[in-house]
Design an enzyme around this catalytic site. Sequence first.
Site, PDB file in Angstrom:
ATOM      1  N   ASP A 200      -7.320  13.388  16.183  1.00  0.00           N
ATOM      2  CA  ASP A 200      -7.409  11.985  16.461  1.00  0.00           C
ATOM      3  C   ASP A 200      -8.560  12.110  17.701  1.00  0.00           C
ATOM      4  O   ASP A 200      -8.807  12.795  18.555  1.00  0.00           O
ATOM      5  CB  ASP A 200      -6.246  11.788  17.518  1.00  0.00           C
ATOM      6  CG  ASP A 200      -5.888  10.442  17.915  1.00  0.00           C
ATOM      7  OD1 ASP A 200      -6.919   9.756  18.560  1.00  0.00           O
ATOM      8  OD2 ASP A 200      -4.836   9.912  18.137  1.00  0.00           O
TER       9      ASP A 200
ATOM     10  N   HIS B 106     -12.609   2.813  -0.126  1.00  0.00           N
ATOM     11  CA  HIS B 106     -12.899   1.940   0.798  1.00  0.00           C
ATOM     12  C   HIS B 106     -13.322   0.653   0.614  1.00  0.00           C
ATOM     13  O   HIS B 106     -13.667  -0.051   1.380  1.00  0.00           O
ATOM     14  CB  HIS B 106     -13.374   2.586   2.138  1.00  0.00           C
ATOM     15  CG  HIS B 106     -12.683   3.475   2.850  1.00  0.00           C
ATOM     16  ND1 HIS B 106     -13.207   4.710   3.317  1.00  0.00           N
ATOM     17  CD2 HIS B 106     -11.264   3.954   3.115  1.00  0.00           C
ATOM     18  CE1 HIS B 106     -12.579   5.401   3.811  1.00  0.00           C
ATOM     19  NE2 HIS B 106     -11.427   5.090   3.826  1.00  0.00           N
TER      20      HIS B 106
ATOM     21  N   ARG C 198      -2.478  -2.216  -3.562  1.00  0.00           N
ATOM     22  CA  ARG C 198      -3.657  -1.298  -3.465  1.00  0.00           C
ATOM     23  C   ARG C 198      -3.319  -0.037  -4.451  1.00  0.00           C
ATOM     24  O   ARG C 198      -2.563   0.613  -4.471  1.00  0.00           O
ATOM     25  CB  ARG C 198      -3.783  -1.013  -1.991  1.00  0.00           C
ATOM     26  CG  ARG C 198      -4.949   0.100  -1.928  1.00  0.00           C
ATOM     27  CD  ARG C 198      -4.932   1.058  -0.611  1.00  0.00           C
ATOM     28  NE  ARG C 198      -6.087   1.789  -0.555  1.00  0.00           N
ATOM     29  CZ  ARG C 198      -5.964   3.060   0.201  1.00  0.00           C
ATOM     30  NH1 ARG C 198      -4.839   3.544   0.727  1.00  0.00           N
ATOM     31  NH2 ARG C 198      -7.091   3.933   0.141  1.00  0.00           N
TER      32      ARG C 198
ATOM     33  N   GLU D 243      -7.908  -4.774   5.464  1.00  0.00           N
ATOM     34  CA  GLU D 243      -7.922  -4.425   3.952  1.00  0.00           C
ATOM     35  C   GLU D 243      -6.588  -5.426   3.331  1.00  0.00           C
ATOM     36  O   GLU D 243      -6.619  -5.834   2.098  1.00  0.00           O
ATOM     37  CB  GLU D 243      -7.582  -2.910   3.728  1.00  0.00           C
ATOM     38  CG  GLU D 243      -8.637  -2.283   4.148  1.00  0.00           C
ATOM     39  CD  GLU D 243      -8.703  -0.718   4.175  1.00  0.00           C
ATOM     40  OE1 GLU D 243      -8.879  -0.051   3.334  1.00  0.00           O
ATOM     41  OE2 GLU D 243      -8.058  -0.054   5.098  1.00  0.00           O
TER      42      GLU D 243
ATOM     43  N   ARG E 163     -10.503  15.870   6.580  1.00  0.00           N
ATOM     44  CA  ARG E 163     -11.249  16.370   5.375  1.00  0.00           C
ATOM     45  C   ARG E 163     -12.744  16.871   5.774  1.00  0.00           C
ATOM     46  O   ARG E 163     -13.131  16.117   6.819  1.00  0.00           O
ATOM     47  CB  ARG E 163     -11.578  15.145   4.532  1.00  0.00           C
ATOM     48  CG  ARG E 163     -10.410  14.676   3.657  1.00  0.00           C
ATOM     49  CD  ARG E 163     -10.467  13.427   2.691  1.00  0.00           C
ATOM     50  NE  ARG E 163      -9.595  12.274   3.588  1.00  0.00           N
ATOM     51  CZ  ARG E 163      -9.730  11.014   3.125  1.00  0.00           C
ATOM     52  NH1 ARG E 163     -10.197  10.735   2.103  1.00  0.00           N
ATOM     53  NH2 ARG E 163      -8.797  10.411   3.840  1.00  0.00           N
TER      54      ARG E 163
ATOM     55  N   ASN F 251       0.907  -1.198   0.167  1.00  0.00           N
ATOM     56  CA  ASN F 251       0.153  -0.056  -0.044  1.00  0.00           C
ATOM     57  C   ASN F 251       0.855   1.263   0.129  1.00  0.00           C
ATOM     58  O   ASN F 251       1.323   1.500   0.830  1.00  0.00           O
ATOM     59  CB  ASN F 251      -1.044  -0.001   1.305  1.00  0.00           C
ATOM     60  CG  ASN F 251      -1.875   1.213   1.193  1.00  0.00           C
ATOM     61  OD1 ASN F 251      -1.769   2.130   0.479  1.00  0.00           O
ATOM     62  ND2 ASN F 251      -2.839   1.239   2.367  1.00  0.00           N
TER      63      ASN F 251
END
Length: 397
Positions: free
Chosen positions: A274, A173, A84, A377, A232, A9
């Site tokens: 966080d 995702h 990925r 993932e 975001r 990734n």
Amino acid sequence: MNDPILVINCGSSSIKYALVPAAPDESRLAGQAERLRGVDARLTGVDGAGRAFSRPLHGADHSEAMKAILESLEGQHPVAVGHRIVHGGERFTRATRLDAGVQRAIEATGALAPLHNPANLAGVTATLALFPDLPQVAVFDTAFHQTLPPRAYRYALPEGLYRNHGIRRYGFHGSSHAHVSARLETVSERPHGGWLIAHLGNGCSTCAVWQGESVDTSMGLTPLEGLVMGTRSGDVDPGLHAHLARQLGWSIERIDTLLNKQSGLLGLSGLSNDMRRLEQAAAEHHSGAVLAIEVFCYRVAKSLASLSCALPRLDGIAFTGGIGENASAVRARVIEQLPHFGLKLAARANAATVGGREGRIDPAAGGPQVWVIPTDEEGRIAEETRQLLQESHHDAT
């Protein structure tokens, strides 16, 4: 095929990797190279002997970092490499064997993911140089969502923008939502049903799954659309861009940086992206942290309620991702705002299901189920890579 798959990734300044064995109960060797090309570049992980390590890379680029990763895996022999790739456009609907033509197609799709696809391809180039004889497979974040119907993926824009430029909703995702969906088929005793999945981490998205297929999702043309995330903004008024340009003289680049890197939980709280730190600050009555958590949870609930329109029936909701798996209070806030769906939590089970534990957290009273399913993932990418190679071998014989 029992040999391990090396999963890569690759980001613009980092490489995450995992050596995933065929047997699910076997341990993985994993790690990451961070801050590439910087003086403080570093590789951390677990080596081939199972020992944790951390070593400096001193300005290493992607190729040099991949060599260091290979050295750390000395004695291990992957049978293939799964990469990925964030954006596959409309062309790639499943995992695909990498060749020159596929690489060119991924590069052409780069305009849809300028922050991600070029970095993903850097990892492909570096890995091909080191493993020229190993099969290399691209697994696309967008592929799982290629089952969306036009009513879900089309924007209300002129036809030419879609036909000529690919402007539509793609979703992301995908590996996470696919893994959780497949796991629900096994553990829920409600296979082939309707599920809402909330992948909540630094990046966040929701997905409606019917009979194992994605039928709607919160992310769109880019990973910026949808929920409030770590940095975001998620959904904003499309007129915001023009307003900031006219009133403040901001460039499109500055606005893009604002929405992607300075907004979300960080922007609302003025403190952190966080969730763990925000929950601690909220307990100490930090007003920004309180607001950030309230907005975050409300927007998740609102998105789940909206996506329920895509399902003939609702069998349940699953939480995954770093926040979804560990922030029991966030899960409780979200479910509290969806009482009209008959959703409830078992408080003790909810509080206990953290730290990577899988579990059902509703009272089991016959209504829609609520699950926490740890995402995997890397495991999904390895599984799709292995499946593609097995199919290729079967076709060849």
